[in-house]
Structure formats: structure tokens, C-alpha cells
Design a protein around this motif. Sequence first.
Motif, PDB file in Angstrom:
ATOM      1  N   ASN A  30       0.829  -1.216   0.000  1.00  0.00           N
ATOM      2  CA  ASN A  30       0.000   0.000   0.000  1.00  0.00           C
ATOM      3  C   ASN A  30       0.862   1.264   0.000  1.00  0.00           C
ATOM      4  O   ASN A  30       0.536   2.251  -0.650  1.00  0.00           O
ATOM      5  CB  ASN A  30      -0.938   0.004   1.203  1.00  0.00           C
ATOM      6  N   ILE A  31       1.972   1.216   0.763  1.00  0.00           N
ATOM      7  CA  ILE A  31       2.869   2.387   0.825  1.00  0.00           C
ATOM      8  C   ILE A  31       3.512   2.634  -0.539  1.00  0.00           C
ATOM      9  O   ILE A  31       3.539   3.766  -1.041  1.00  0.00           O
ATOM     10  CB  ILE A  31       3.946   2.185   1.913  1.00  0.00           C
ATOM     11  N   LEU A  32       4.041   1.565  -1.169  1.00  0.00           N
ATOM     12  CA  LEU A  32       4.652   1.700  -2.493  1.00  0.00           C
ATOM     13  C   LEU A  32       3.638   2.171  -3.523  1.00  0.00           C
ATOM     14  O   LEU A  32       3.932   3.008  -4.379  1.00  0.00           O
ATOM     15  CB  LEU A  32       5.255   0.361  -2.943  1.00  0.00           C
TER      16      LEU A  32
ATOM     17  N   TYR B 127       3.499   5.604  -5.965  1.00  0.00           N
ATOM     18  CA  TYR B 127       3.198   5.590  -7.400  1.00  0.00           C
ATOM     19  C   TYR B 127       1.963   6.447  -7.718  1.00  0.00           C
ATOM     20  O   TYR B 127       1.932   7.175  -8.711  1.00  0.00           O
ATOM     21  CB  TYR B 127       2.978   4.154  -7.877  1.00  0.00           C
ATOM     22  N   GLY B 128       0.977   6.383  -6.835  1.00  0.00           N
ATOM     23  CA  GLY B 128      -0.231   7.182  -7.022  1.00  0.00           C
ATOM     24  C   GLY B 128       0.049   8.673  -6.913  1.00  0.00           C
ATOM     25  O   GLY B 128      -0.498   9.476  -7.670  1.00  0.00           O
TER      26      GLY B 128
ATOM     27  N   GLN C 277      10.125  11.803  -0.130  1.00  0.00           N
ATOM     28  CA  GLN C 277      11.247  11.983  -1.057  1.00  0.00           C
ATOM     29  C   GLN C 277      11.441  10.782  -1.976  1.00  0.00           C
ATOM     30  O   GLN C 277      12.065  10.894  -3.028  1.00  0.00           O
ATOM     31  CB  GLN C 277      12.538  12.237  -0.266  1.00  0.00           C
ATOM     32  N   GLU C 278      10.896   9.629  -1.580  1.00  0.00           N
ATOM     33  CA  GLU C 278      11.003   8.434  -2.422  1.00  0.00           C
ATOM     34  C   GLU C 278      10.337   8.637  -3.782  1.00  0.00           C
ATOM     35  O   GLU C 278      10.668   7.962  -4.757  1.00  0.00           O
ATOM     36  CB  GLU C 278      10.364   7.225  -1.731  1.00  0.00           C
TER      37      GLU C 278
ATOM     38  N   SER D 140      10.719  11.051  -5.658  1.00  0.00           N
ATOM     39  CA  SER D 140      11.657  11.734  -6.558  1.00  0.00           C
ATOM     40  C   SER D 140      12.139  10.813  -7.669  1.00  0.00           C
ATOM     41  O   SER D 140      12.234  11.220  -8.831  1.00  0.00           O
ATOM     42  CB  SER D 140      12.853  12.258  -5.757  1.00  0.00           C
ATOM     43  N   THR D 141      12.442   9.563  -7.331  1.00  0.00           N
ATOM     44  CA  THR D 141      12.925   8.600  -8.334  1.00  0.00           C
ATOM     45  C   THR D 141      11.866   8.359  -9.406  1.00  0.00           C
ATOM     46  O   THR D 141      12.180   8.248 -10.592  1.00  0.00           O
ATOM     47  CB  THR D 141      13.291   7.262  -7.662  1.00  0.00           C
ATOM     48  N   PHE D 142      10.597   8.278  -8.968  1.00  0.00           N
ATOM     49  CA  PHE D 142       9.502   8.108  -9.925  1.00  0.00           C
ATOM     50  C   PHE D 142       9.472   9.278 -10.906  1.00  0.00           C
ATOM     51  O   PHE D 142       9.282   9.089 -12.106  1.00  0.00           O
ATOM     52  CB  PHE D 142       8.153   8.032  -9.191  1.00  0.00           C
ATOM     53  N   LEU D 143       9.647  10.493 -10.386  1.00  0.00           N
ATOM     54  CA  LEU D 143       9.574  11.689 -11.224  1.00  0.00           C
ATOM     55  C   LEU D 143      10.758  11.799 -12.177  1.00  0.00           C
ATOM     56  O   LEU D 143      10.600  12.171 -13.346  1.00  0.00           O
ATOM     57  CB  LEU D 143       9.494  12.938 -10.354  1.00  0.00           C
TER      58      LEU D 143
END
Length: 543
Positions: free
Chosen positions: A281-283, A287-288, A361-362, A364-367
Motif C-alpha cells: 500500500n505504501i509503495l 506511485y499514485g 522523497q522516495e 523523486s525517483t519516480f519523477l
Amino acid sequence: MGSSSNFDTKSAAKGMAILSISMFISKIMSILYLPFLRAILGQEGVGIYQSCYGIYAYIYMIANAGLPVAISKIIAEYVSVGNKKDAVKAFKISRLLAICIGLISTIILIVFAGPITKVMKSEQAKIALMAIAPTMLLTTVLSCYKGYFQGLGNMIPTGVSQVMEQIANVVFSLLFAYFLIKVSLEIGVAGGTVGTTIGAFLALIYFVYYYRKRGSRGLGTIKNNPNVKRDSNEEILKKIIKYVIPITIAIAIQQLGSIIDIKMVKHTLMDTLSYSKAQTNILWGFYGQYNTLINVPLGLVSSISVSAVPMIATYVAAKDRKAVKTSINSTTKLMYLLAVPSAMGLAVLSKPILRMLKMDQEISTFLIYGSFVLVIMGIVYLQTSILQGLGRVKAATIFCAIGMVVKIIINYFVVSMPSINVYGAIISSASSFIVMFILNQWLINRVLKVKVKVIVAMIKPLIASIIMGVACGYSYMGLNKIFMVILGGYIGNALSLVISIIIAIIVYGITILVLGGINKRELNILPKKLTNLIPNKLLKYIR
């Protein structure tokens, strides 16, 4: 440009501008309230909320997406030949159809909320999905009013309603989430959806009022042709269904990616990679939130697509092929001018943006890796709208289906890799949209019998965006060092970010003008108040 066309270049540009501004404001508000929602619900609660909203959004797209596009296309066609009476009749018939679709959608969500969330590995979202179900009826009827005015080239009510809807959504969602989280996490998440229903209700009231005051008058400036062939109610209904069904199927398949991700990604994380439900759910929440951030510039691009359908349909009905080609080239260029620098800005300034919004801040990698997906998504959305305007809806649907097959295959192999996990959803999305892009462009070139230079149009915005990215990146680093000493943490970061964004806009604007990314004809479309700000030294580069 055909004389019978209700669209001219300035009116089309004005419509795009109105929708873009309102969409931008709405999306900004949707981002700004996320940190508050996260503070109330926690990381796991936001993950559950994103799962619920993902399911709702997909069913919403099926029930709503086809109607406004089909109605705007039909209204534009009737108006282009001076058939005012059938334009109004088409709206009233579609409104009745919308009520039926909305009721069915609401009942489906309430009755099958349990099985749907179970299949999607999101059982905790069941109550929230039931709570948001009544919104379906409201939004479906609302979509008819939007389609009617968009078909007339009047984007004002759509723009106003979007902002009104989002304000109510933010305020009431936070209030209900705050009070109901004390009962349980699932009830609190359900409270976070209440604002969506209230916002839709207020927007619908506004549209009903606007239509009664100005709806039929909107046709007053359009020439009526007394000799035009009238259609019966049955013929109009058949025409609506003829457009709605293929458009709905096309959009449903195109948007299927979010449901595929919810099902496949969450299933793989828990069953293949042995992540706990809380970790998943956190991951998924990360992503959401990434999707929410890229939806801000994507919303601007989608407003271009919305405006393109009635505009192209009008030119096609008027048999003005030159205007069709010109409008496609102009909208494609405008899409790149907005999407490419937005993607660059999100990638370069991802961490300071997240710090200012108090988001994890996690993300950031997605972006950094995923922001550029919005460019290919934007062009595919526009291409789909172009094909709808050209009457090639079935082909667009088939291409979307092929893209989704590609997404499923890549998700299956990539998400299960421990080093990639949830990031595989970004890779599969990019791959599926690239396939759709290639197929869509092939058909557009074939229909128009001329090669639309869709890749060449991106070169100048890309060069300007790279220069902009370097400028704003170094500006932020320098300013942040100064302001962190003087002002400290949050304020120092926020001020550095805001100034860097202003610098980025100025650098991009100057660079795109020097490169000749905008010509005189396109410049004349813009409001004079904006063009008057351009120095004479830069105007010499515009041809």
C-alpha cells in the motif's frame, strides 16, 4: 478555413487557454491537498485511497469519457450546417441517456464494491468505493453539459465548474477524513472521498443554472439554415450511440493501464516478491502520488485534446481539409511546447518540489525516470482526439487495445524483478504509449495523405527545455545555499524553488523565441497583453 465553420483560430485558442488555466488550477489544488491528506491518513491510508480512486476513476472514464466527446462532436456538426434545433435536441436526448448510465454505474459500484476490490487486491478500499459511488450519477449528467458547451466552442462553464468542483473536493475531503479517521482507517479513507461527491453536485447545479440562463442563447449567434435536413429523435439517438460506444471503448481501453497496474503490480509485489500488505500500500501510494504530480501538466495537454475534437469535427463537416491539417499541426506543436518543459522541470526540480509539498522523497525517483512519460502520453491523447475528430474511432480503439497488450506483457516480466518492482509500471506505460503513438501517427498520415512532422515539432521545445533545465537546476542550487543560511529549511527551499521556476519560464520563453519555435501566425493567436511583454529585440526572431 471553411466559411461555415463555427471555429476560428482565435476562438479555438481561447477555448484551449480557458481549459488549460482551469485545469492547471484544479490540478495544483489536487497536489497541494495531498500532504494534508497524507498527514491525516498516513502512508498506508494514502495507498488505500489511491487504490480506491484508481478503480473509481476507471469506471468514471467508462461512464463519462465518451459522452462529452461524442456530444461535442455531434453539436459541432449540427451547428456547422446551421441545424440549431437538432443541436439542442441532441443535448436533451443525451442528457436522458446520461441519467440512465449514471444510475447503472452507481448501482454497480455499490453492489459490487466488495468483489471488485477483492480482485484488485484492495479489500480495504471497499467502504471508500461505496462512499464515492453516488458521484457517478452526478458526473455523468455533468459530462453532457460539458459536451454541449464544448461543441459550441464555449469552454467557460467547463473551466469554472472544474475549479469549483476541485475547491469543494479539497475542503470537504479533508474535513471528513479528519473526523472519520478516528473511527477506523477504512472509514477515514472513505471520508476522504466525500468531497468528490459534493464537488460534483455543486458543479452540476452551476451547469444547470448556466444552461437555463445562457444555454439556448449560445446558439443565437450561429446562422440557422431553414432548408437543412432535420433528424428524428431515433436518428439522433442512433447517432449519439454510434459515437459514444466506440469512443467509450477506445478511452476505456486507453485508461485500462491504471486498472492493469492495480491488479498486476499489487499482486506481483505481494505474491511474487513477498511484500506485506502495508508495504504494498505504501509503495502504491508513492506511485499514485507520482501520477497526481504528472497529471498537472498532463491536464494542460488534455485540455488541448478536448478542444481539438469539436474543432476538427467542424472542419471535417465543412470539408475544409486545409483547416484540418493546420489545426492538427498547431495543436501538436502547442502540446509539445507545454509538455516537454513541464517534464524537464519535474525531473530537474523533483526533490525541492517534494520538499515544498511535504511529500515523501522516495517519489523523486519516480519523477526523474517517469516525468517524460507525460510527453508521450500527451501526444497519444491528442492523436486519439484527432482520430475521433476524423471519424476513425474504431481504429483508435484497436490501437489502444494493442498498447494495453504490450503493457500487460511488460508488466508481467518487469515488475517481478526485485530491483525494479513498482517502477515496472512506468516502463510498461511508456512502452504501451510508444506503440500507440506509432500506430496512431501512421493512420493520421494515411488519412490526411500528408506526413505530419510529429517528431520534428518536438526538436525545438526539447532544445529549449534542456537549456531551461540546466538554468533552473543551477539556479536552485545557488539560491538554496544562500537562502538556507539566511532563512533556514522550509522557507529557504520554497523561495529558492519559486525563483528557480520563474527563471526557468523566462529562459524557456526566450530560448523558444530565439530558436523560432513560434511563428507570427501562432503569436497572433495569443492575447495581446501577453505578446506586449515580449521585448522588440526578441520579436525579430519570429517569422
